[in-house]
Write a protein that holds these residues in place. Structure first.
Motif, PDB file in Angstrom:
ATOM      1  N   ARG A   1       7.548   0.156   3.013  1.00 33.23           N
ATOM      2  CA  ARG A   1       6.737   1.538   3.190  1.00 33.23           C
ATOM      3  C   ARG A   1       6.203   1.540   4.460  1.00 33.23           C
ATOM      4  N   SER A   2       6.885   2.332   5.552  1.00 36.37           N
ATOM      5  CA  SER A   2       6.339   2.729   6.891  1.00 36.37           C
ATOM      6  C   SER A   2       5.157   3.561   6.870  1.00 36.37           C
TER       7      SER A   2
ATOM      8  N   TRP B   1       0.666  -1.296  -0.014  1.00 38.71           N
ATOM      9  CA  TRP B   1      -0.082   0.099  -0.089  1.00 38.71           C
ATOM     10  C   TRP B   1       0.833   1.159   0.038  1.00 38.71           C
ATOM     11  N   THR B   2       0.509   2.177  -0.814  1.00 41.20           N
ATOM     12  CA  THR B   2       1.265   3.506  -0.811  1.00 41.20           C
ATOM     13  C   THR B   2       0.121   4.510  -0.796  1.00 41.20           C
TER      14      THR B   2
ATOM     15  N   ASN C   1       7.675   6.287  -7.535  1.00 43.09           N
ATOM     16  CA  ASN C   1       8.980   6.634  -6.935  1.00 43.09           C
ATOM     17  C   ASN C   1       9.711   5.660  -5.928  1.00 43.09           C
ATOM     18  N   LEU C   2       8.852   4.873  -5.457  1.00 51.25           N
ATOM     19  CA  LEU C   2       9.200   3.409  -4.590  1.00 51.25           C
ATOM     20  C   LEU C   2       9.968   2.676  -5.710  1.00 51.25           C
ATOM     21  N   ALA C   3       9.352   2.088  -6.455  1.00 51.34           N
ATOM     22  CA  ALA C   3       9.770   1.392  -7.669  1.00 51.34           C
ATOM     23  C   ALA C   3      10.971   1.710  -8.092  1.00 51.34           C
TER      24      ALA C   3
ATOM     25  N   GLN D   1      11.713   4.141   0.918  1.00 51.81           N
ATOM     26  CA  GLN D   1      11.721   5.571   1.013  1.00 51.81           C
ATOM     27  C   GLN D   1      11.138   6.170   2.052  1.00 51.81           C
ATOM     28  N   ILE D   2      10.234   5.539   2.711  1.00 49.54           N
ATOM     29  CA  ILE D   2       9.855   6.085   4.159  1.00 49.54           C
ATOM     30  C   ILE D   2      10.014   5.142   5.101  1.00 49.54           C
ATOM     31  N   HIS D   3      10.522   5.645   6.076  1.00 42.33           N
ATOM     32  CA  HIS D   3      10.973   4.917   7.434  1.00 42.33           C
ATOM     33  C   HIS D   3      10.199   5.058   8.778  1.00 42.33           C
ATOM     34  N   GLY D   4      10.120   4.038   9.597  1.00 49.28           N
ATOM     35  CA  GLY D   4       9.640   4.283  10.720  1.00 49.28           C
ATOM     36  C   GLY D   4       8.552   3.136  11.000  1.00 49.28           C
ATOM     37  N   GLY D   5       8.906   2.139  11.338  1.00 50.38           N
ATOM     38  CA  GLY D   5       8.228   0.826  11.844  1.00 50.38           C
ATOM     39  C   GLY D   5       8.012  -0.410  10.884  1.00 50.38           C
TER      40      GLY D   5
END
Length: 387
Positions: free
Chosen positions: A241-242, A71-72, A80-82, A230-234
């Motif tokens: 994808r946190s 999920w994004t 962007n993540l890909a 690209q997004i951190h935290g968990g």
């Protein structure tokens, strides 16, 4: 104020009433509002079950496994993540990327960013006028250090279809990762990620009668395919994808994709009638140039340039009665004409006198008739029957 005829479904779609009903059930205390990451009580369990069901609904549309859906916040983040996730995961695999000149800005801008990080990008020029990216163009651009090919399945301005299956055969044979932006393809064309040899595929909820702010990325299960987060935290979403998941949005996207799977073929047939009616009606009225392939396209889009001396007046008359676009909604705040039309070889004048009509669930033959009659009346020419 009179409501305009809505012919800008490529920009966004209204949320389907059935989708809204399911989303509402995930908001209040009487519904399933919990955090899916909360595993110690039933509020979280129930939310997690709905998230899993939605994951399966996305997977069902593209013949994938539910565990391969991440999920994004939308297709832009998925793209962007890909691209960044693959490029930055293992720099030893190569630093060459292949894409095209007519991709969405979410791809082009990401590629430009990667170029600043030392990657080399080949931007394929499409076939003039049609916007087709032929498989041999990809094959000829492949180098020994090519890491990734990224192409959209359906162009967001033209509706032109890329032969993803044929290109997938090429990338698979060369051991190259293959990413596909399917934001405008989902629900409009059959997708089978296995048969097409796709490794990564991006989706958006609001292009398929789901809510805005939610998207997904398909990531094939294979040992060598890893994405740098690209997004951190968990460490949510397989560590890619946190962030806390939003069950109401996810449920909405899943429900929308389930409906899209059910009505895909019938809706394409219905919309093809509307598209041809508008195209032939415009051809009777004035001189136009079709942008995109005449047959290799989805039914939802009609992109035409007006070349008559009174082109500006015709376009003004159209915009007085219909909500349409001059290009991609994501580019509407940028100066200059469409980069897609420029890549097709259209002159600046033609590009500036272009309209993208895009059709959807609420579009009707009556609306097409109303639009054509309005053009006739505002042009001051004799009435024409458009049957």
């Amino acid at each position: 104020m009179n409501r305009l005829i809505y012919l800008d479904y490529a920009a966004t779609t209204p949320v389907d009433p059935d989708v809204i009903a399911q989303m509402v059930q995930c908001l209040g205390m009487d519904g399933i509002f919990g955090n899916p990451a909360s595993k110690s009580h039933y509020y979280g369990w129930h939310a997690g079950q709905l998230v899993d069901r939605a994951r399966q609904q996305i997977a069902n549309l593209i013949h994938a496994q539910a565990k391969e859906i991440i999920w994004t916040s939308g297709a832009t983040e998925s793209n962007n993540l890909a691209l960044k996730g693959i490029a930055q995961s293992d720099l030893s695999k190569g630093k060459h990327i292949i894409t095209s000149q007519i991709e969405h800005k979410a791809i082009l801008d990401t590629c430009h960013e990667l170029e600043q990080q030392g990657f080399e990008v080949t931007y394929l020029q499409p076939e003039p006028e049609t916007g087709i990216i032929h498989p041999e163009m990809v094959r000829d651009a492949i180098r020994s250090d090519t890491l990734l090919v990224s192409l959209m399945m359906v162009n967001n301005e033209l509706g032109t279809i890329t032969d993803i299956a044929a290109i997938g055969e090429i990338t698979h044979a060369h051991g190259i990762y293959f990413h596909v932006d399917a934001a405008q393809a989902a629900g409009k064309i059959a997708i089978d990620v296995d048969a097409m040899h796709v490794d990564l595929m991006s989706f958006s909820g609001h292009k398929v009668y789901g809510p805005k702010g939610i998207g997904a990325l398909y990531m094939r299960t294979r040992p060598d395919l890893k994405l740098k987060a690209q997004i951190h935290g968990g460490g949510h979403e397989l560590g890619c994808r946190s962030g806390t998941l939003a069950p109401h949005q996810i449920v909405g996207m899943g429900a929308a994709f389930a409906l899209a799977k059910q009505y895909l073929h019938a809706e394409q047939l219905r919309l093809s009638v509307l598209r041809e009616k508008l195209l032939h009606g415009l051809e009777k009225l004035t001189s136009i140039h079709l942008n995109g392939h005449a047959t290799q396209h989805v039914a939802n889009y009609l992109n035409v340039s007006f070349s008559a001396d009174n082109a500006a007046r015709i376009i003004q008359s159209i915009k007085q009665v219909a909500a349409v676009s001059s290009g991609s909604a994501c580019n509407s705040n940028l100066a200059g004409s469409s980069h897609v039309l420029a890549s097709l070889g259209r002159s600046t004048t033609l590009a500036e006198n272009t309209i993208r009509f895009s059709f959807g669930k609420c579009s009707s033959e009556a609306e097409i008739d109303m639009l054509l009659v309005a053009i006739v009346e505002n042009k001051g020419i004799p009435f024409i029957t458009f049957d």
